[in-house]
Design a protein around this motif. Structure first.
Motif, PDB file in Angstrom:
ATOM      1  N   HIS A  87       0.849  -1.300   0.060  1.00 24.61           N
ATOM      2  CA  HIS A  87      -0.088   0.029   0.124  1.00 24.61           C
ATOM      3  C   HIS A  87       0.954   1.341   0.126  1.00 24.61           C
ATOM      4  N   ALA A  88       1.741   1.290  -1.018  1.00 26.17           N
ATOM      5  CA  ALA A  88       2.870   2.360  -1.190  1.00 26.17           C
ATOM      6  C   ALA A  88       2.309   3.771  -0.853  1.00 26.17           C
ATOM      7  N   PHE A  89       1.077   4.019  -1.254  1.00 25.52           N
ATOM      8  CA  PHE A  89       0.215   5.376  -1.323  1.00 25.52           C
ATOM      9  C   PHE A  89      -0.440   5.418  -0.195  1.00 25.52           C
ATOM     10  N   GLY A  90      -0.817   4.665   0.563  1.00 27.90           N
ATOM     11  CA  GLY A  90      -1.818   4.559   1.511  1.00 27.90           C
ATOM     12  C   GLY A  90      -1.509   5.524   2.663  1.00 27.90           C
ATOM     13  N   THR A  91      -2.516   5.933   3.131  1.00 29.26           N
ATOM     14  CA  THR A  91      -2.768   7.021   4.567  1.00 29.26           C
ATOM     15  C   THR A  91      -3.540   6.370   5.565  1.00 29.26           C
ATOM     16  N   ALA A  92      -3.919   5.031   5.410  1.00 28.89           N
ATOM     17  CA  ALA A  92      -4.606   4.316   6.547  1.00 28.89           C
ATOM     18  C   ALA A  92      -4.193   2.745   6.238  1.00 28.89           C
ATOM     19  N   PRO A  93      -3.988   2.013   7.347  1.00 30.14           N
ATOM     20  CA  PRO A  93      -4.130   0.729   7.202  1.00 30.14           C
ATOM     21  C   PRO A  93      -5.363  -0.241   6.428  1.00 30.14           C
ATOM     22  N   VAL A  94      -5.146  -1.163   5.832  1.00 27.56           N
ATOM     23  CA  VAL A  94      -6.243  -1.864   5.167  1.00 27.56           C
ATOM     24  C   VAL A  94      -6.057  -3.306   5.815  1.00 27.56           C
ATOM     25  N   ALA A 117      -0.269  -2.154   6.590  1.00 29.56           N
ATOM     26  CA  ALA A 117      -0.133  -0.917   7.016  1.00 29.56           C
ATOM     27  C   ALA A 117       0.178   0.295   6.020  1.00 29.56           C
ATOM     28  N   ALA A 118      -0.220   1.496   6.203  1.00 30.45           N
ATOM     29  CA  ALA A 118       0.101   2.327   4.943  1.00 30.45           C
ATOM     30  C   ALA A 118       1.525   2.521   4.749  1.00 30.45           C
ATOM     31  N   GLY A 119       1.694   2.412   3.435  1.00 31.00           N
ATOM     32  CA  GLY A 119       3.327   2.684   3.009  1.00 31.00           C
ATOM     33  C   GLY A 119       4.039   1.243   3.200  1.00 31.00           C
ATOM     34  N   ALA A 120       3.486   0.526   3.551  1.00 33.24           N
ATOM     35  CA  ALA A 120       4.146  -0.925   3.854  1.00 33.24           C
ATOM     36  C   ALA A 120       3.825  -2.073   2.855  1.00 33.24           C
ATOM     37  N   SER A 121       4.561  -3.169   2.950  1.00 30.80           N
ATOM     38  CA  SER A 121       3.985  -4.441   2.391  1.00 30.80           C
ATOM     39  C   SER A 121       3.746  -5.265   3.414  1.00 30.80           C
TER      40      SER A 121
END
Length: 382
Positions: A87-94, A117-121
């Protein structure tokens, strides 16, 4: 298909003569010898690169709620299987899951759901009982309870996927299928729309990275092409440039041996472009330095002709020729794939050969993609 209970599907045959996915004990073993990936190391068999959604991407920009995304991907190498989400461009966890691959349940640390997590893999456990054959198609179904908010995604994979039965060519959150059976070159292609497959039909596996993988049995080829992508400059729709996304999209891949850089034409032809050849070459050199620091071999592709494209000018042609001449000298990359020579019209070198032109003067057709695959020397990938 409903959004509440992901259907379990078997793996579909990739094409006539391709083997199906079969059941086997999962799990990666100890690392193979240093001379090659070996059958016991995890390598990326299918991959895609993410961008942030824009207002023109309603499904990704709005996000999903209680929906199941089904991705149908073609594997370039086989073996035990695990999945990777990002979620490289996320702002909140999914919240991700439940997930199935080839109809079999996928776990994350032994659980059917996990937070991305946002920005994580997020990497799954090896899929129990699943072993994929080289060239097989694998269906991955991912339930997203949501609401997810905006989703990091890849806009056009030139393959059919679906969200609750509605067809899409986009891939949401899923960025890789990793396997243990690659025993040939393991290559990442950092590219633009030509690498992504513009000029070839959907669901045909005729993009040049697909055709390269078919020429190299046992290889793993990760297609990281993004339409409109540039080497130096970022764009809201076409994503961060190659300089900005190199670490995330390339260096994060397991088992990688070689990166092939196929960027540059959009730096020249897109509005507000970068037409100083010295800056383009400096950008290439920076990617080569970062690849070598990570122990990778860097192969560069020359910029193909685009004289039939609407934005072509003689001045841009001069820049292309300058850059290509420097790349061919061998002082920029470790090796060169001469895509210009493979595609150009001998009578009109600024143009694509008519037999290779998809019709817009820039993107090659499937025959042109075959010529690009043939222009990559296997010896340069080892």
């Amino acid at each position: 298909m409903t959004g509440r209970t992901p259907a379990r599907r078997g793996v579909l045959a990739a094409a006539a003569g391709l083997a199906a996915v079969t059941a086997s004990a999962p799990g990666a073993r100890a690392a193979g010898p240093s001379g090659g990936p070996g059958p016991s190391r995890w390598t990326t068999s299918w991959a895609t690169a993410q961008t942030a959604p824009t207002a023109a991407d309603p499904m990704a920009s709005t996000g999903l709620t209680d929906a199941t995304f089904a991705a149908r991907v073609r594997l370039t190498a086989g073996g035990a299987v695990r999945l990777r989400y990002a979620h490289a461009f996320g702002t909140a966890p999914v919240l991700v899951g439940p997930v199935t691959a080839g109809g079999r349940p996928v776990a994350f640390g032994g659980r059917r759901q996990a937070w991305l997590a946002a920005g994580a893999s997020l990497t799954s456990d090896p899929v129990a009982g699943l072993r994929a054959a080289e060239g097989a198609r694998l269906t991955v179904e991912t339930h997203l309870p949501g609401p997810t908010g905006p989703l990091s995604f890849h806009r056009n994979t030139h393959a059919s996927h679906s969200v609750d039965g509605t067809r899409t060519t986009s891939v949401f959150l899923l960025t890789g299928v990793e396997v243990t059976g690659a025993h040939g070159p393991v290559v990442a292609v950092l590219g633009d729309s030509i690498t992504e497959g513009v000029g070839t039909p959907d669901d045909a596996d005729l993009r040049w990275p697909d055709q390269l993988a078919a020429r190299l049995p046992g290889s793993a080829v990760a297609n990281l092409g993004i339409s409109g992508n540039r080497l130096l400059l970022d764009d809201a729709r076409f994503g961060p440039g190659g300089q900005a996304r190199f670490d995330r999209d390339v260096l994060s891949l397991p088992g990688l041996r070689t990166v092939l850089v196929h960027l540059g034409v959009n730096d020249l032809q897109q509005p507000l472009g970068q037409t100083d050849p010295a800056l383009v070459l400096a950008g290439y050199r920076q990617l080569v330095l970062r690849a070598r620091n990570a122990g990778l071999r860097a192969v560069g592709a020359t910029i193909a002709p685009f004289g039939g494209w609407t934005r072509w000018t003689p001045a841009l042609e001069a820049v292309r020729q300058h850059v290509n001449a420097a790349v061919r000298t061998g002082r920029v990359f470790d090796a060169v794939a001469d895509f210009d020579a493979a595609l150009r019209d001998p009578e009109h070198p600024a143009l694509l050969r008519p037999a290779y032109d998809s019709g817009d003067g820039l993107h090659p057709n499937p025959s042109g993609h075959a010529a690009l695959a043939a222009a990559v020397d296997r010896r340069h990938l080892l």
